[in-house]
Design a protein around this motif. Structure first.
Motif, PDB file in Angstrom:
ATOM      1  N   PHE A   1       0.836  -1.205   0.000  1.00 23.47           N
ATOM      2  CA  PHE A   1       0.000   0.000   0.000  1.00 23.47           C
ATOM      3  C   PHE A   1       0.872   1.257   0.000  1.00 23.47           C
ATOM      4  O   PHE A   1       0.613   2.210  -0.751  1.00 23.47           O
ATOM      5  CB  PHE A   1      -0.906   0.039   1.232  1.00 23.47           C
ATOM      6  CG  PHE A   1      -2.008  -0.992   1.265  1.00 23.47           C
ATOM      7  CD1 PHE A   1      -2.383  -1.682   0.128  1.00 23.47           C
ATOM      8  CD2 PHE A   1      -2.674  -1.259   2.458  1.00 23.47           C
ATOM      9  CE1 PHE A   1      -3.398  -2.627   0.169  1.00 23.47           C
ATOM     10  CE2 PHE A   1      -3.690  -2.193   2.506  1.00 23.47           C
ATOM     11  CZ  PHE A   1      -4.055  -2.884   1.370  1.00 23.47           C
ATOM     12  N   ILE A   2       1.890   1.259   0.859  1.00 23.10           N
ATOM     13  CA  ILE A   2       2.736   2.440   1.013  1.00 23.10           C
ATOM     14  C   ILE A   2       3.557   2.685  -0.253  1.00 23.10           C
ATOM     15  O   ILE A   2       3.759   3.834  -0.666  1.00 23.10           O
ATOM     16  CB  ILE A   2       3.640   2.294   2.256  1.00 23.10           C
ATOM     17  CG1 ILE A   2       2.778   2.334   3.524  1.00 23.10           C
ATOM     18  CG2 ILE A   2       4.697   3.391   2.300  1.00 23.10           C
ATOM     19  CD1 ILE A   2       3.512   1.919   4.796  1.00 23.10           C
ATOM     20  N   SER A   3       4.004   1.617  -0.889  1.00 20.06           N
ATOM     21  CA  SER A   3       4.771   1.773  -2.129  1.00 20.06           C
ATOM     22  C   SER A   3       3.918   2.413  -3.230  1.00 20.06           C
ATOM     23  O   SER A   3       4.446   3.059  -4.139  1.00 20.06           O
ATOM     24  CB  SER A   3       5.299   0.413  -2.602  1.00 20.06           C
ATOM     25  OG  SER A   3       4.257  -0.399  -3.123  1.00 20.06           O
ATOM     26  N   LEU A   4       2.593   2.227  -3.122  1.00 20.18           N
ATOM     27  CA  LEU A   4       1.658   2.813  -4.088  1.00 20.18           C
ATOM     28  C   LEU A   4       1.110   4.155  -3.615  1.00 20.18           C
ATOM     29  O   LEU A   4       0.238   4.728  -4.264  1.00 20.18           O
ATOM     30  CB  LEU A   4       0.501   1.839  -4.334  1.00 20.18           C
ATOM     31  CG  LEU A   4       0.868   0.502  -4.979  1.00 20.18           C
ATOM     32  CD1 LEU A   4      -0.300  -0.478  -4.901  1.00 20.18           C
ATOM     33  CD2 LEU A   4       1.299   0.713  -6.429  1.00 20.18           C
TER      34      LEU A   4
ATOM     35  N   GLU B   1       3.476   4.163  11.557  1.00 18.70           N
ATOM     36  CA  GLU B   1       4.840   3.867  11.982  1.00 18.70           C
ATOM     37  C   GLU B   1       5.696   3.380  10.813  1.00 18.70           C
ATOM     38  O   GLU B   1       6.915   3.588  10.791  1.00 18.70           O
ATOM     39  CB  GLU B   1       4.819   2.814  13.088  1.00 18.70           C
ATOM     40  CG  GLU B   1       4.265   3.327  14.415  1.00 18.70           C
ATOM     41  CD  GLU B   1       4.102   2.241  15.459  1.00 18.70           C
ATOM     42  OE1 GLU B   1       3.869   2.590  16.630  1.00 18.70           O
ATOM     43  OE2 GLU B   1       4.168   1.039  15.096  1.00 18.70           O
ATOM     44  N   MET B   2       5.054   2.745   9.837  1.00 17.92           N
ATOM     45  CA  MET B   2       5.777   2.259   8.668  1.00 17.92           C
ATOM     46  C   MET B   2       5.984   3.351   7.620  1.00 17.92           C
ATOM     47  O   MET B   2       6.621   3.108   6.581  1.00 17.92           O
ATOM     48  CB  MET B   2       5.022   1.073   8.054  1.00 17.92           C
ATOM     49  CG  MET B   2       5.006  -0.167   8.925  1.00 17.92           C
ATOM     50  SD  MET B   2       4.028  -1.531   8.216  1.00 17.92           S
ATOM     51  CE  MET B   2       4.950  -1.890   6.709  1.00 17.92           C
ATOM     52  N   GLY B   3       5.440   4.533   7.893  1.00 17.65           N
ATOM     53  CA  GLY B   3       5.633   5.654   6.978  1.00 17.65           C
ATOM     54  C   GLY B   3       4.457   5.965   6.097  1.00 17.65           C
ATOM     55  O   GLY B   3       4.539   6.838   5.215  1.00 17.65           O
ATOM     56  N   GLY B   4       3.322   5.289   6.310  1.00 15.55           N
ATOM     57  CA  GLY B   4       2.136   5.524   5.507  1.00 15.55           C
ATOM     58  C   GLY B   4       1.351   6.747   5.960  1.00 15.55           C
ATOM     59  O   GLY B   4       1.466   7.190   7.100  1.00 15.55           O
ATOM     60  N   ASN B   5       0.536   7.275   5.060  1.00 14.13           N
ATOM     61  CA  ASN B   5      -0.315   8.427   5.331  1.00 14.13           C
ATOM     62  C   ASN B   5      -1.641   7.938   5.912  1.00 14.13           C
ATOM     63  O   ASN B   5      -2.312   7.098   5.300  1.00 14.13           O
ATOM     64  CB  ASN B   5      -0.551   9.214   4.044  1.00 14.13           C
ATOM     65  CG  ASN B   5      -1.396  10.455   4.267  1.00 14.13           C
ATOM     66  OD1 ASN B   5      -1.464  10.987   5.381  1.00 14.13           O
ATOM     67  ND2 ASN B   5      -2.055  10.915   3.220  1.00 14.13           N
ATOM     68  N   VAL B   6      -2.017   8.447   7.087  1.00 14.03           N
ATOM     69  CA  VAL B   6      -3.193   7.950   7.803  1.00 14.03           C
ATOM     70  C   VAL B   6      -4.144   9.095   8.137  1.00 14.03           C
ATOM     71  O   VAL B   6      -3.703  10.178   8.540  1.00 14.03           O
ATOM     72  CB  VAL B   6      -2.788   7.245   9.125  1.00 14.03           C
ATOM     73  CG1 VAL B   6      -4.022   6.807   9.895  1.00 14.03           C
ATOM     74  CG2 VAL B   6      -1.875   6.064   8.847  1.00 14.03           C
ATOM     75  N   LYS B   7      -5.442   8.846   7.983  1.00 12.28           N
ATOM     76  CA  LYS B   7      -6.477   9.743   8.479  1.00 12.28           C
ATOM     77  C   LYS B   7      -7.450   8.915   9.305  1.00 12.28           C
ATOM     78  O   LYS B   7      -7.952   7.884   8.840  1.00 12.28           O
ATOM     79  CB  LYS B   7      -7.224  10.411   7.325  1.00 12.28           C
ATOM     80  CG  LYS B   7      -8.444  11.231   7.771  1.00 12.28           C
ATOM     81  CD  LYS B   7      -8.060  12.380   8.686  1.00 12.28           C
ATOM     82  CE  LYS B   7      -9.300  13.152   9.134  1.00 12.28           C
ATOM     83  NZ  LYS B   7      -8.975  14.271  10.045  1.00 12.28           N
ATOM     84  N   LEU B   8      -7.713   9.360  10.536  1.00 13.55           N
ATOM     85  CA  LEU B   8      -8.628   8.645  11.423  1.00 13.55           C
ATOM     86  C   LEU B   8      -9.863   9.493  11.715  1.00 13.55           C
ATOM     87  O   LEU B   8      -9.763  10.704  11.927  1.00 13.55           O
ATOM     88  CB  LEU B   8      -7.953   8.285  12.740  1.00 13.55           C
ATOM     89  CG  LEU B   8      -6.755   7.342  12.655  1.00 13.55           C
ATOM     90  CD1 LEU B   8      -5.459   8.124  12.838  1.00 13.55           C
ATOM     91  CD2 LEU B   8      -6.839   6.233  13.686  1.00 13.55           C
ATOM     92  N   TYR B   9     -11.015   8.838  11.741  1.00 15.62           N
ATOM     93  CA  TYR B   9     -12.277   9.471  12.128  1.00 15.62           C
ATOM     94  C   TYR B   9     -12.801   8.793  13.393  1.00 15.62           C
ATOM     95  O   TYR B   9     -12.839   7.563  13.476  1.00 15.62           O
ATOM     96  CB  TYR B   9     -13.305   9.356  11.007  1.00 15.62           C
ATOM     97  CG  TYR B   9     -12.994  10.234   9.813  1.00 15.62           C
ATOM     98  CD1 TYR B   9     -13.175  11.615   9.879  1.00 15.62           C
ATOM     99  CD2 TYR B   9     -12.519   9.683   8.629  1.00 15.62           C
ATOM    100  CE1 TYR B   9     -12.892  12.424   8.795  1.00 15.62           C
ATOM    101  CE2 TYR B   9     -12.233  10.485   7.530  1.00 15.62           C
ATOM    102  CZ  TYR B   9     -12.419  11.852   7.620  1.00 15.62           C
ATOM    103  OH  TYR B   9     -12.134  12.651   6.536  1.00 15.62           O
ATOM    104  N   GLY B  10     -13.229   9.598  14.342  1.00 14.02           N
ATOM    105  CA  GLY B  10     -13.729   9.072  15.610  1.00 14.02           C
ATOM    106  C   GLY B  10     -12.995   9.738  16.757  1.00 14.02           C
ATOM    107  O   GLY B  10     -12.180  10.654  16.568  1.00 14.02           O
TER     108      GLY B  10
END
Length: 284
Positions: free
Chosen positions: A154-157, A189-198
């Motif tokens: 996922f992160i590579s993409l 932590e692996m460097g991915g882009n994250v958005k959290l709702y809640g």
């Protein structure tokens, strides 16, 4: 910080116009309602004090309501409505905040939420604009680490992970299980882009607060008491949104707290703000 022990949470009912209460860990454990919670809800009902639940459930309000009624036998007369992270996230997704298509990472039981999402669902994550994470595919045995390999892909993409349940763990009965928030944490932590709702993020509180204002139930934030058992979600969220709160000790942190020093350390670790007083209760 002064820690004030509340022996009976019902004594706080008269001080606020509305209660904004967490579900899992406060009202139930995923298998049964807590006796103290039943009493609290009954006491609130007797004086017509409106209870609204606020939950990091990655599903629509109607589905959570049905589960409370059918599985846990909670009468709907004891609460007004439920604000869920699933509904909150779906609103923003449907406004194209993250793209026009998604790949779903989560169990089949979350299909009810997907039915409320009006953008295209792809079975191929390579062509989806983002990854919608509702949880582990099988939380009975899986851990976030099981997803490290696919996360690398996922992160590579350059795929954003949109998580609609920030909870990292819950106790189902006495068994600790991993939740979507644990996946989101690993992804970040692996460097991915994250958005959290809640909880603890403002979108769900904005959503709840606007509803309470529109219904004329509150005039301001000082009319609200939030109740929760997680420093990282419930208490931090209430603190950031500037509403009063009561911490329930016998919830998710039950195995971490042996004395008041432990409470202070957990507060500093997860909330990290200077306050004069923390109200706590063992249970509702």
């Amino acid at each position: 910080m002064k820690i004030t022990n509340v022996n009976n949470a019902s004594e706080l009912l008269h001080k606020y116009k509305v209660i904004l209460c967490d579900l899992w860990g406060v009202i139930h454990n995923g298998k049964e309602l807590f006796d103290n919670a039943n009493k609290f809800l009954t006491d609130a009902h007797k004086i017509d004090k409106p209870i609204f639940f606020i939950s990091n459930a990655p599903r629509p309000e109607s589905v959570v309501r049905k589960g409370l009624s059918n599985k846990l036998k909670l009468d709907e007369k004891y609460y007004k409505s439920i604000f869920t992270s699933g509904d909150t996230g779906a609103r923003h997704i449907n406004d194209f905040k993250h793209g026009k298509s998604y790949f779903h990472l989560g169990p089949d039981k979350d299909k009810d939420l997907l039915e409320t999402i009006n953008i295209e669902k792809h079975l191929d994550y390579e062509v989806a604009d983002f990854i919608l994470c509702t949880g582990l595919i099988d939380d009975s045995f899986e851990k976030p680490s099981n997803y490290a390999t696919i996360f690398e892909e996922f992160i590579s993409l350059d795929k954003e992970l949109v998580c609609v349940n920030p909870d990292e763990i819950v106790y189902r009965g006495e068994n600790k299980i991993s939740c979507a928030g644990g996946l989101a944490r690993l992804y970040g932590e692996m460097g991915g882009n994250v958005k959290l709702y809640g909880k603890p993020y403002n979108e769900i509180y904005d959503y709840a607060y606007k509803s309470l204002l529109d219904q004329g139930i509150v005039n301001g934030k000082s009319d609200i008491l939030a109740i929760g058992d997680s420093f990282k979600t419930d208490i931090l969220g209430a603190e950031l949104f500037n509403i009063d709160y009561l911490f329930i000790q016998a919830g998710i942190h039950k195995n971490e707290i042996k004395n008041e020093d432990d409470v202070s350390k957990l507060f500093d670790m997860h909330v990290g703000k200077k306050i004069k007083e923390l109200k706590i209760s063992i249970r509702l």
